[in-house]
Motif scaffolding. Structure first.
Motif, mmCIF file in Angstrom:
data_model
loop_
_atom_site.group_PDB
_atom_site.id
_atom_site.type_symbol
_atom_site.label_atom_id
_atom_site.label_comp_id
_atom_site.label_asym_id
_atom_site.label_seq_id
_atom_site.Cartn_x
_atom_site.Cartn_y
_atom_site.Cartn_z
ATOM 1 N N ILE A 13 -16.651 4.031 2.069
ATOM 2 C CA ILE A 13 -16.797 4.623 0.732
ATOM 3 C C ILE A 13 -15.439 4.529 0.047
ATOM 4 C CG2 ILE A 13 -17.500 6.664 -0.572
ATOM 5 C CD1 ILE A 13 -18.577 7.815 2.119
ATOM 6 N N CYS A 14 -15.405 3.966 -1.170
ATOM 7 C CA CYS A 14 -14.150 3.911 -1.919
ATOM 8 C C CYS A 14 -13.999 5.174 -2.761
ATOM 9 C CB CYS A 14 -14.118 2.704 -2.851
ATOM 10 S SG CYS A 14 -14.173 1.137 -1.981
ATOM 11 N N ALA A 15 -12.874 5.826 -2.596
ATOM 12 C CA ALA A 15 -12.528 6.952 -3.467
ATOM 13 C C ALA A 15 -11.706 6.393 -4.616
ATOM 14 C CB ALA A 15 -11.729 7.993 -2.702
ATOM 15 N N ILE A 16 -12.184 6.640 -5.843
ATOM 16 C CA ILE A 16 -11.530 6.020 -7.003
ATOM 17 C C ILE A 16 -10.988 7.096 -7.948
ATOM 18 C CG2 ILE A 16 -12.913 3.908 -6.859
ATOM 19 C CD1 ILE A 16 -13.827 6.010 -9.680
ATOM 20 N N SER A 17 -10.093 6.679 -8.837
ATOM 21 C CA SER A 17 -9.526 7.572 -9.853
ATOM 22 C C SER A 17 -10.509 7.677 -11.006
ATOM 23 C CB SER A 17 -8.195 7.016 -10.361
ATOM 24 O OG SER A 17 -7.284 6.875 -9.298
ATOM 25 N N GLY A 18 -11.360 8.686 -10.977
ATOM 26 C CA GLY A 18 -12.358 8.889 -12.018
ATOM 27 C C GLY A 18 -11.801 9.698 -13.171
ATOM 28 N N ARG A 19 -12.693 10.323 -13.916
ATOM 29 C CA ARG A 19 -12.288 11.145 -15.054
ATOM 30 C C ARG A 19 -11.578 12.379 -14.508
ATOM 31 N NH1 ARG A 19 -14.987 14.806 -18.504
ATOM 32 N NH2 ARG A 19 -16.644 14.884 -16.959
ATOM 33 N N ALA A 20 -10.336 12.581 -14.909
ATOM 34 C CA ALA A 20 -9.518 13.643 -14.319
ATOM 35 C C ALA A 20 -9.283 14.766 -15.318
ATOM 36 C CB ALA A 20 -8.179 13.073 -13.873
ATOM 37 N N ILE A 21 -8.922 15.932 -14.791
ATOM 38 C CA ILE A 21 -8.406 16.986 -15.673
ATOM 39 C C ILE A 21 -7.071 16.465 -16.187
ATOM 40 C CG2 ILE A 21 -7.571 19.361 -15.786
ATOM 41 C CD1 ILE A 21 -9.387 19.839 -13.246
ATOM 42 N N ARG A 61 -13.648 16.153 2.736
ATOM 43 C CA ARG A 61 -12.453 16.927 3.097
ATOM 44 C C ARG A 61 -11.220 16.475 2.317
ATOM 45 N NH1 ARG A 61 -13.526 16.156 9.577
ATOM 46 N NH2 ARG A 61 -15.712 16.752 9.484
ATOM 47 N N VAL A 62 -11.334 15.385 1.600
ATOM 48 C CA VAL A 62 -10.183 14.835 0.863
ATOM 49 C C VAL A 62 -10.370 15.104 -0.627
ATOM 50 C CG1 VAL A 62 -8.736 12.788 0.556
ATOM 51 C CG2 VAL A 62 -10.179 12.981 2.586
ATOM 52 N N ARG A 63 -9.260 15.380 -1.308
ATOM 53 C CA ARG A 63 -9.351 15.686 -2.735
ATOM 54 C C ARG A 63 -8.134 15.186 -3.503
ATOM 55 N NH1 ARG A 63 -11.522 20.377 -1.105
ATOM 56 N NH2 ARG A 63 -9.474 21.331 -0.877
ATOM 57 N N PHE A 64 -8.372 14.715 -4.709
ATOM 58 C CA PHE A 64 -7.292 14.581 -5.703
ATOM 59 C C PHE A 64 -7.914 14.728 -7.069
ATOM 60 C CE2 PHE A 64 -8.544 10.181 -4.568
ATOM 61 C CZ PHE A 64 -8.847 9.633 -5.807
ATOM 62 N N ASN A 65 -7.115 15.093 -8.038
ATOM 63 C CA ASN A 65 -7.611 15.292 -9.396
ATOM 64 C C ASN A 65 -8.277 14.001 -9.881
ATOM 65 O OD1 ASN A 65 -8.068 15.938 -12.054
ATOM 66 N ND2 ASN A 65 -5.891 16.161 -12.614
ATOM 67 N N GLY A 66 -9.568 14.095 -10.219
ATOM 68 C CA GLY A 66 -10.297 12.930 -10.718
ATOM 69 C C GLY A 66 -10.975 12.115 -9.622
ATOM 70 N N MET A 67 -10.837 12.520 -8.356
ATOM 71 C CA MET A 67 -11.444 11.731 -7.272
ATOM 72 C C MET A 67 -12.961 11.652 -7.452
ATOM 73 S SD MET A 67 -11.225 12.250 -3.174
ATOM 74 C CE MET A 67 -12.667 12.071 -2.139
ATOM 75 N N ARG A 68 -13.471 10.434 -7.333
ATOM 76 C CA ARG A 68 -14.909 10.226 -7.448
ATOM 77 C C ARG A 68 -15.325 9.131 -6.469
ATOM 78 N NH1 ARG A 68 -18.744 7.295 -9.864
ATOM 79 N NH2 ARG A 68 -17.331 5.790 -10.822
#
Ligand code: GLY
Length: 476
Positions: A369-377, A459-466
């Protein structure tokens, strides 16, 4: 040769998740002592034996810097991931210097960097391709569209820029007006892909299912590799609200268009690439292409060759495009299943002995699964309009949390990460690109691999992660 057995040093040239996966494959070889990666990313240093390459504290990026690194560190073998370096002739330059390097030479990289020349060659070799024509004059191209569409109203056409366009150079058109507009935008104004659009190829849109097919060639012997089912579109089909919001923020006229990406994930083995279809593709496409390339150019094709195919309902393949490398994120789910020693295999390709080393694969499933930089705060420092997220404009430099909570047997290949220091002075991981990481889980079944991957990515998070929630879902 003694040096085949142990203590070997490898350089992987690649910046992304594919490079992490190639380095990981080398690191699993008992013959390898050290794997360097350049330009690499933070993930390049997180696997056993793997390090970022550096000369005097600086990451080598240009071909001459990479060559200097290889000589200084006495590297035994270099493996090249992306097409850019191959098109620039990294293999020719390294070989002239007496270095061992795996990848096609500049002249062979034409198979990826000129769609027009490649289609001409394939036609000459009687390798099946869709009906197609090349144009360097936009007016002639538009006349061809008119003619093609009046012959068969409702025919779909694909307009492709000839040169490298980071996988974005194809426009699918359902009407002659759309095709004329695509020709205009590629060749005249705003020249969407720059010089890559000086020439175009127009091909009929075939019916069928798309398939990525990978093979390894030493110039004489060609071996089929395993493949992966990939997910190109940014959103799953049921995310119509998110798709509309993306297009609104990106300023796209077509609000319902699910945008293409380099890939949002996938799994291997491929669910319908069986032995019979593999043999058919080898016989009708892979072997005639590699042999025909040699006959027409006088050069052997050495390296990975990756065919983008359309498979018709009666299982006949046609070539839509050729790439001269592994795919990203396909490599991340294919390579972990390879059981053949990757160093021995690579040396066999470079030395023209691929016939001695049959490829062996695990029966396990790998799902990525690719975690991408989506729409972020929006960060406080940012002015300007809201960004739609990858594959459109997106924010980077977001701190990543929770990677340490991922199960040890689950692999995280990094696509775009770097170390940095936060305001409290702590060393942390930050995002640097649209695709940030590819999380890969393994299982005896697709369902097991899938469940593990989705449980861990939470379990992984970053602002905008999608990420897409439907990788593998239809196939369990
Ligand atoms: N994932 C598609 C590519 O690497 O070209």
């Amino acid at each position: 040769k003694m040096n085949l057995m142990s203590g070997n040093r490898v350089l992987v040239v690649d910046a992304g998740g594919r490079g992490n996966a190639i380095a990981h494959a080398f690191a699993r070889s008992g013959s390898v002592e050290r794997v360097y990666v350049a330009p690499g990313n933070a993930g390049s240093e997180m696997m056993d034996k793997c390090r970022l390459a550096a000369i005097e504290g600086k990451v080598p990026r240009s071909i001459s810097e990479l060559l200097a690194f290889v000589k200084k560190e006495r590297i035994d073998l270099t493996f090249v991931g992306p097409e850019g370096y191959l098109s620039e002739g990294i293999v020719d330059i390294f070989q002239e210097d007496g270095q061992r390097i795996l990848g096609p030479k500049r002249e062979a990289a034409v198979l990826e960097n000129s769609k027009c020349q490649t289609k001409d060659l394939l036609k000459k070799l009687s390798v099946p391709v869709p009906p197609c024509q090349n144009f360097s004059d936009p007016q002639e191209a538009k006349e061809y569209v008119q003619q093609r569409c009046s012959e068969e109203p409702g025919r779909g056409l694909v307009v492709k820029a000839d040169g490298l366009a980071a996988g974005k150079g194809s426009i699918i058109c359902t009407t002659p007006e759309e095709a004329a507009s695509a020709i205009e935008r590629i060749m005249v104004s705003p020249r969407l892909f720059g010089g890559a659009g000086d020439r175009i190829e127009i091909e009929d849109r075939l019916e069928g299912r798309e398939l990525m097919f990978f093979a390894l060639s030493d110039g004489h012997t060609v071996q089929a590799m395993q493949s992966a089912l990939d997910y190109k579109q940014a959103f799953s089909p049921d995310e119509s609200v998110a798709i509309r919001l993306f297009n609104k923020l990106a300023g796209n006229p077509n609000q319902d268009n699910n945008p293409n990406t380099g890939g949002m994930g996938g799994f291997s083995p491929h669910p319908w690439l069986d032995e019979e279809l593999t043999e058919r593709i080898m016989k009708k496409i892979a072997l005639p292409t590699v042999r025909g390339f040699k006959e027409s150019s006088g050069q052997e094709y050495r390296g990975v060759i990756y065919f983008g195919l359309m498979i018709s309902e009666d299982r006949e393949p046609a070539v839509l495009e050729i790439n001269v490398r592994l795919g990203d994120p396909e490599a991340e789910v294919i390579l972990p299943r390879l059981q053949t020693d990757f160093y021995q295999l690579s040396m066999a390709v470079v030395d023209g002995r691929l016939d001695e080393l049959p490829l062996q694969w695990s029966d396990d499933f790998c799902l990525g699964i690719c975690a991408i930089s989506g729409r972020a705060i929006k960060p406080l420092s940012s002015t300007g309009p809201e960004r739609p997220g990858y594959p459109g404009e997106h924010y980077t430099n977001m701190p990543i949390n929770g990677l340490e909570r991922v199960d040890p047997e689950v692999i995280v290949y990094h696509n775009g990460t770097a170390w940095g220091t936060d305001s409290a002075g702590n060393r942390r991981l930050y995002t640097t690109g649209g695709r940030v990481f590819t999380l890969v889980a393994r299982g005896k079944s697709l369902a097991e691999a899938r469940a593990k991957a989705y449980e861990n990515i939470k379990r992984v998070r970053f602002n905008g992660m999608r990420y897409r929630k439907d990788i593998g879902l239809r196939y369990i």
